[in-house]
Design an enzyme around this catalytic site. Structure first.
Site, PDB file in Angstrom:
ATOM      1  N   CYS A  43      64.243  31.075   3.453  1.00 47.71           N
ATOM      2  CA  CYS A  43      63.196  31.586   4.444  1.00 47.71           C
ATOM      3  C   CYS A  43      62.260  32.610   3.861  1.00 47.71           C
ATOM      4  O   CYS A  43      62.744  33.481   3.427  1.00 47.71           O
ATOM      5  CB  CYS A  43      63.767  32.258   5.779  1.00 47.71           C
ATOM      6  SG  CYS A  43      62.852  32.912   6.798  1.00 47.71           S
TER       7      CYS A  43
ATOM      8  N   CYS B 132      62.429  35.895   5.390  1.00 40.73           N
ATOM      9  CA  CYS B 132      63.538  36.711   5.357  1.00 40.73           C
ATOM     10  C   CYS B 132      63.474  37.339   3.957  1.00 40.73           C
ATOM     11  O   CYS B 132      63.861  38.375   3.709  1.00 40.73           O
ATOM     12  CB  CYS B 132      64.873  35.734   5.382  1.00 40.73           C
ATOM     13  SG  CYS B 132      65.467  35.404   6.919  1.00 40.73           S
TER      14      CYS B 132
ATOM     15  N   HIS C 122      67.103  36.774  10.953  1.00 44.11           N
ATOM     16  CA  HIS C 122      66.577  35.384  11.285  1.00 44.11           C
ATOM     17  C   HIS C 122      66.679  34.779  12.263  1.00 44.11           C
ATOM     18  O   HIS C 122      67.787  34.569  12.871  1.00 44.11           O
ATOM     19  CB  HIS C 122      67.067  34.496   9.961  1.00 44.11           C
ATOM     20  CG  HIS C 122      66.288  33.338   9.668  1.00 44.11           C
ATOM     21  ND1 HIS C 122      65.133  33.020   9.300  1.00 44.11           N
ATOM     22  CD2 HIS C 122      66.597  31.894  10.613  1.00 44.11           C
ATOM     23  CE1 HIS C 122      64.911  31.750   9.543  1.00 44.11           C
ATOM     24  NE2 HIS C 122      65.890  31.072  10.312  1.00 44.11           N
TER      25      HIS C 122
ATOM     26  N   HIS D  59      57.663  35.067  14.618  1.00 46.32           N
ATOM     27  CA  HIS D  59      56.695  36.200  14.268  1.00 46.32           C
ATOM     28  C   HIS D  59      55.944  36.208  15.295  1.00 46.32           C
ATOM     29  O   HIS D  59      55.490  35.108  16.024  1.00 46.32           O
ATOM     30  CB  HIS D  59      56.299  35.916  13.004  1.00 46.32           C
ATOM     31  CG  HIS D  59      55.800  34.491  12.666  1.00 46.32           C
ATOM     32  ND1 HIS D  59      56.455  33.337  12.103  1.00 46.32           N
ATOM     33  CD2 HIS D  59      54.417  33.903  12.873  1.00 46.32           C
ATOM     34  CE1 HIS D  59      55.883  32.139  12.485  1.00 46.32           C
ATOM     35  NE2 HIS D  59      54.399  32.542  12.324  1.00 46.32           N
TER      36      HIS D  59
HETATM   37  P1  5GP Z   1      52.485  30.158  11.665  1.00 49.93           P
HETATM   38  O1  5GP Z   1      51.595  29.226  11.080  1.00 49.93           O
HETATM   39  O2  5GP Z   1      54.045  29.806  11.465  1.00 49.93           O
HETATM   40  O3  5GP Z   1      52.072  30.709  13.289  1.00 49.93           O
HETATM   41  O4  5GP Z   1      52.107  31.478  10.874  1.00 49.93           O
HETATM   42  C1  5GP Z   1      52.429  31.770   9.769  1.00 49.93           C
HETATM   43  C2  5GP Z   1      51.505  32.726   8.784  1.00 49.93           C
HETATM   44  O5  5GP Z   1      52.352  33.223   7.784  1.00 49.93           O
HETATM   45  C3  5GP Z   1      50.111  32.446   8.645  1.00 49.93           C
HETATM   46  O6  5GP Z   1      49.245  32.815   9.413  1.00 49.93           O
HETATM   47  C4  5GP Z   1      50.314  32.356   7.009  1.00 49.93           C
HETATM   48  O7  5GP Z   1      48.889  32.821   6.734  1.00 49.93           O
HETATM   49  C5  5GP Z   1      51.198  33.333   6.737  1.00 49.93           C
HETATM   50  N1  5GP Z   1      51.753  33.257   5.751  1.00 49.93           N
HETATM   51  C6  5GP Z   1      52.277  32.100   5.073  1.00 49.93           C
HETATM   52  N2  5GP Z   1      52.801  32.471   3.632  1.00 49.93           N
HETATM   53  C7  5GP Z   1      52.593  33.904   3.437  1.00 49.93           C
HETATM   54  C8  5GP Z   1      52.976  34.785   2.497  1.00 49.93           C
HETATM   55  O8  5GP Z   1      53.516  34.497   1.552  1.00 49.93           O
HETATM   56  N3  5GP Z   1      52.740  36.062   2.818  1.00 49.93           N
HETATM   57  C9  5GP Z   1      52.298  36.571   3.877  1.00 49.93           C
HETATM   58  N4  5GP Z   1      52.080  37.666   3.999  1.00 49.93           N
HETATM   59  N5  5GP Z   1      51.840  35.885   4.965  1.00 49.93           N
HETATM   60  C10 5GP Z   1      52.080  34.364   4.794  1.00 49.93           C
HETATM   61 ZN    ZN Z   2      64.179  34.066   8.002  1.00 49.63          ZN
END
Ligand code: 5GP
Ligand code: ZN
Length: 139
Positions: free
Chosen positions: A6, A9, A48, A101
């Site tokens: 993850c 994580c 997690h 998140h």
């Molecule tokens: P979701 O699409 O699941 O709601 O949000 C995931 C978020 O994680 C996205 O906004 C994406 O930009 C962010 N994200 C993806 N990979 C990384 C990373 O390696 N580091 C950080 N800080 N954010 C990430």
């Molecule tokens: Zn996790």
């Protein structure tokens, strides 16, 4: 338990770097690498859990309280005009990282974000039918 596969994580553990901006006993907040607006951050529980369906009450409470704390901080420091808290639960709802998140998205009067739906009146009968199902009154 941390999930070794993850991404978040690994960010919580510090094995993948992030711009961490806040943390407490149960949560960590860090900057999103693809910001929707300047200041866009994510708040995650240290433990997690995949999504809103899975997370326990204590971690959910801690994460939303941390999101509120960060929102207030962003209003002060970034002079945000408003805040959107966003949680996506499931791929159909745009979730791409399956560690719960909350997005904390500071909003500015002149930013380019738009509502992802076009508000229009619904069919009152359909609304009432769905409400009936959700109240468990459909037999
Ligand atoms: P979701 O699409 O699941 O709601 O949000 C995931 C978020 O994680 C996205 O906004 C994406 O930009 C962010 N994200 C993806 N990979 C990384 C990373 O390696 N580091 C950080 N800080 N954010 C990430
Ligand atoms: Zn996790």
């Amino acid at each position: 338990m941390a999930d070794p596969d993850c991404l978040f994580c690994s960010i919580v553990a510090g094995t993948i770097p992030s711009e961490t901006i806040d943390s407490d006993a149960r949560t960590v907040a860090f900057m999103d690498i693809n910001p929707a607006t300047p200041g866009h951050a994510l708040v995650v529980p240290r433990e997690h859990s995949a999504d809103l369906m899975e997370i326990g009450a204590e971690d959910l409470t801690a994460t939303i309280l941390a999101a509120q704390r960060l929102s207030r901080h962003m209003k002060d420091v970034l002079e945000a005009d408003g805040i959107n808290l966003i949680n996506s639960c499931g791929a159909a709802a745009w979730q791409t990282v399956f560690h719960f998140h909350i997005h904390v998205v500071p909003r500015y009067e002149d930013d380019p974000l738009k509502l992802p739906w076009v508000p229009a009146p619904g069919d009152p009968e359909e609304i009432a039918r769905i409400a009936t199902r959700l109240r468990g009154e459909d037999g």
